[in-house]
Design a protein around this motif. Structure first.
Motif, PDB file in Angstrom:
ATOM      1  N   THR A  69      62.591   2.520 -34.689  1.00 12.71           N
ATOM      2  CA  THR A  69      63.320   3.774 -34.976  1.00 12.71           C
ATOM      3  C   THR A  69      64.796   3.540 -34.970  1.00 12.71           C
ATOM      4  O   THR A  69      65.573   3.878 -35.759  1.00 12.71           O
ATOM      5  CB  THR A  69      62.717   4.772 -33.878  1.00 12.71           C
ATOM      6  N   HIS A  70      65.262   2.669 -33.959  1.00 14.83           N
ATOM      7  CA  HIS A  70      66.698   2.244 -33.538  1.00 14.83           C
ATOM      8  C   HIS A  70      67.212   1.494 -34.685  1.00 14.83           C
ATOM      9  O   HIS A  70      68.385   1.672 -35.082  1.00 14.83           O
ATOM     10  CB  HIS A  70      67.033   2.107 -32.057  1.00 14.83           C
ATOM     11  N   VAL A  71      66.571   0.632 -35.138  1.00 16.38           N
ATOM     12  CA  VAL A  71      66.861  -0.437 -36.437  1.00 16.38           C
ATOM     13  C   VAL A  71      67.032   0.395 -37.394  1.00 16.38           C
ATOM     14  O   VAL A  71      68.175   0.319 -38.288  1.00 16.38           O
ATOM     15  CB  VAL A  71      65.778  -1.472 -36.604  1.00 16.38           C
ATOM     16  N   ALA A  72      66.105   1.257 -37.807  1.00 17.18           N
ATOM     17  CA  ALA A  72      66.215   2.290 -39.018  1.00 17.18           C
ATOM     18  C   ALA A  72      67.418   3.124 -38.912  1.00 17.18           C
ATOM     19  O   ALA A  72      68.252   3.292 -39.936  1.00 17.18           O
ATOM     20  CB  ALA A  72      65.055   3.155 -39.046  1.00 17.18           C
ATOM     21  N   ARG A  73      67.632   3.883 -37.890  1.00 17.92           N
ATOM     22  CA  ARG A  73      68.846   4.595 -37.716  1.00 17.92           C
ATOM     23  C   ARG A  73      70.158   3.628 -37.910  1.00 17.92           C
ATOM     24  O   ARG A  73      71.314   4.123 -38.515  1.00 17.92           O
ATOM     25  CB  ARG A  73      69.110   5.389 -36.309  1.00 17.92           C
ATOM     26  N   LEU A  74      70.216   2.604 -37.237  1.00 18.43           N
ATOM     27  CA  LEU A  74      71.299   1.487 -37.239  1.00 18.43           C
ATOM     28  C   LEU A  74      71.772   1.414 -38.712  1.00 18.43           C
ATOM     29  O   LEU A  74      72.766   1.505 -39.277  1.00 18.43           O
ATOM     30  CB  LEU A  74      71.230   0.404 -36.515  1.00 18.43           C
ATOM     31  N   GLU A  75      70.787   1.020 -39.481  1.00 16.11           N
ATOM     32  CA  GLU A  75      70.992   0.671 -41.065  1.00 16.11           C
ATOM     33  C   GLU A  75      71.311   1.884 -41.744  1.00 16.11           C
ATOM     34  O   GLU A  75      72.383   1.703 -42.603  1.00 16.11           O
ATOM     35  CB  GLU A  75      69.461   0.200 -41.538  1.00 16.11           C
ATOM     36  N   MET A  76      70.720   2.936 -41.643  1.00 18.03           N
ATOM     37  CA  MET A  76      71.355   4.230 -42.312  1.00 18.03           C
ATOM     38  C   MET A  76      72.700   4.440 -42.031  1.00 18.03           C
ATOM     39  O   MET A  76      73.439   4.874 -42.794  1.00 18.03           O
ATOM     40  CB  MET A  76      70.152   5.389 -42.013  1.00 18.03           C
ATOM     41  N   ARG A  77      72.896   4.744 -40.971  1.00 20.37           N
ATOM     42  CA  ARG A  77      74.345   4.897 -40.260  1.00 20.37           C
ATOM     43  C   ARG A  77      75.426   3.904 -40.863  1.00 20.37           C
ATOM     44  O   ARG A  77      76.419   4.351 -41.295  1.00 20.37           O
ATOM     45  CB  ARG A  77      74.512   5.085 -38.764  1.00 20.37           C
ATOM     46  N   THR A  78      74.984   2.576 -40.914  1.00 20.42           N
ATOM     47  CA  THR A  78      75.978   1.557 -41.097  1.00 20.42           C
ATOM     48  C   THR A  78      76.264   1.665 -42.738  1.00 20.42           C
ATOM     49  O   THR A  78      77.259   1.688 -43.250  1.00 20.42           O
ATOM     50  CB  THR A  78      75.257   0.275 -40.942  1.00 20.42           C
ATOM     51  N   LEU A  79      75.012   1.892 -43.501  1.00 17.67           N
ATOM     52  CA  LEU A  79      75.165   1.949 -44.813  1.00 17.67           C
ATOM     53  C   LEU A  79      76.049   3.017 -45.392  1.00 17.67           C
ATOM     54  O   LEU A  79      77.144   2.929 -46.049  1.00 17.67           O
ATOM     55  CB  LEU A  79      73.902   2.098 -45.518  1.00 17.67           C
TER      56      LEU A  79
END
Length: 404
Positions: free
Chosen positions: A356-366
């Motif tokens: 979950t936290h990896v997915a959120r990090l990737e989306m926020r970063t992009l």
């Protein structure tokens, strides 16, 4: 869409999610028996509260004997045996092997790597003032999650494309683009076996030369004093890749599509980038990349006034739960300021998504970088959707854009 098509891959490719059917079921028959379709009879669970209840009682409602429901009754979850098909207490033991690597605190160590990967991908797509066309999925949405998870696993950069191709085939084997007329199960098995050969070699290397990556962690892990065998290792790698690649890729591409469909929300986000976190959560709710998983009761019980027998499969439809009128105000409206937002896009309970936290990090970063660098973007043609009833999303999305 008729209830007999709720688990038909071609229907999702042609029509997208059947929100009207789910809405009708929530209103009229939220625990609905489906029999007239090309597969075993099952109970369609469409209400948020019922999905939560079944998910939060893993000792009564188990993942075995099937993880997902497909036409014909096939269950690809049995080719490999991942965390998703495990029940307590085994699930807790196996999940605990890597869970510490996926906490927000632990992921602080990869924030700079995710930022660097994202910038490299956007730099490669930059137009320097010109207008160009590209498949957003192939150029941007797909590379980011596969590169990030490959980096975490410790896969050499020259094999990252292989991982992408294998997971596409394994997860999307029912899609004609990936199976090319071959039986889906044959395509899926072939992809997993190729993955197995690669990871067997990498695992053997890491046993003698451990590094700070997930492969090294798993090959040296023990359960009840015993190391994981090759099958368990492959199952773990397969889960990390599929969960870390397919769902996030679809969330990213779907999120941009949502912004293009709702330009007023796009402008609002540009004007107030502090809304980025709530935008990500609303995109996840609205898109719900995971369509369904199954649960099976160990005993007879009653739900929604229906008598469910022990052993009868129940299909939990997460996109329906995430549009439940009893939980969400204006559920069919995309609102990047929505708060609270108790969506179930990552599941809930025992099997809450470990990434979950990896997915959120990737989306926020992009999207943080896109808001700054993307000067123009428009759709060239309607997106092409994946023919799959377990993971939903866009497999191709041609855009015209200008990116500095």
């Amino acid at each position: 869409m008729h209830d007999k098509d709720l688990l038909v891959p071609a229907a999702y490719a042609a029509h997208g999610y059947p929100h009207e059917t789910w809405e009708q079921l929530r209103r009229e028959d939220p625990v609905h028996r489906v029999e007239d379709w090309d597969g075993p009879p099952y109970w369609a669970i469409t209400k948020h509260a019922d999905v939560v209840h079944l998910s939060k009682n893993p000792d009564r409602f188990v993942n075995q004997p099937r993880m997902i429901m497909e036409p014909g009754g096939a269950d690809p979850g049995q080719i490999v045996r991942t965390l998703i098909v495990m029940d307590p207490p085994e699930h807790r033991q196996m999940r605990g092997l890597v869970s510490n690597r996926f906490t927000p605190r632990a992921l602080k160590r990869i924030v700079d790597e995710v930022d660097g990967i994202t910038n490299r991908i956007l730099d490669a797509a930059a137009t320097h003032g010109e207008i160009r066309e590209t498949d957003f999925v192939e150029s941007i949405a797909a590379p980011i999650p596969i590169w990030v998870i490959a980096e975490m696993l410790g896969v050499p950069t020259d094999r990252w494309r292989d991982l992408y191709d294998w997971t596409n085939a394994a997860v999307g084997a029912g899609d004609p683009e990936f199976n090319q007329g071959r039986p889906p199960e044959e395509v899926r098995v072939e992809a997993i076996m190729r993955m197995a050969g690669f990871f067997k070699e990498l695992s053997d290397q890491r046993r003698g030369d451990p590094r700070d990556d997930l492969v090294s962690l798993l090959v040296h892990a023990e359960v009840d004093g015993e190391p994981l065998n090759d099958f368990d290792l492959l199952s773990y790698y397969n889960l990390i890749l599929a969960a870390g690649n397919e769902t996030t890729r679809n969330a990213i591409s779907g999120a941009l599509h949502l912004l293009l469909q709702h330009p007023e929300q796009f402008e609002r986000l540009r004007a107030k980038p502090e809304l980025l976190d709530s935008f990500v959560e609303e995109a996840l709710r609205f898109l719900s990349p995971v369509i369904h998983f199954c649960r099976t009761s160990k005993e007879d019980f009653e739900l929604g006034g229906k008598k469910i027998r022990a052993g009868e499969p129940m299909v939990l439809f997460y996109p329906s739960a995430n549009r439940d009128e009893a939980v969400f105000d204006r559920p069919n409206e995309f609102d990047i300021t929505r708060n609270p937002n108790p969506h179930l896009a990552f599941g809930i309970g025992e099997h809450f998504c470990i990434g979950t936290h990896v997915a959120r990090l990737e989306m926020r970063t992009l999207f943080r970088h896109l808001l700054r660098r993307l000067e123009h973007v428009e759709l060239v043609s309607p997106p092409e959707r994946l023919a799959f009833a377990t993971v939903g999303g866009i497999k191709h999305m041609q855009i015209r854009y200008r990116l500095d």
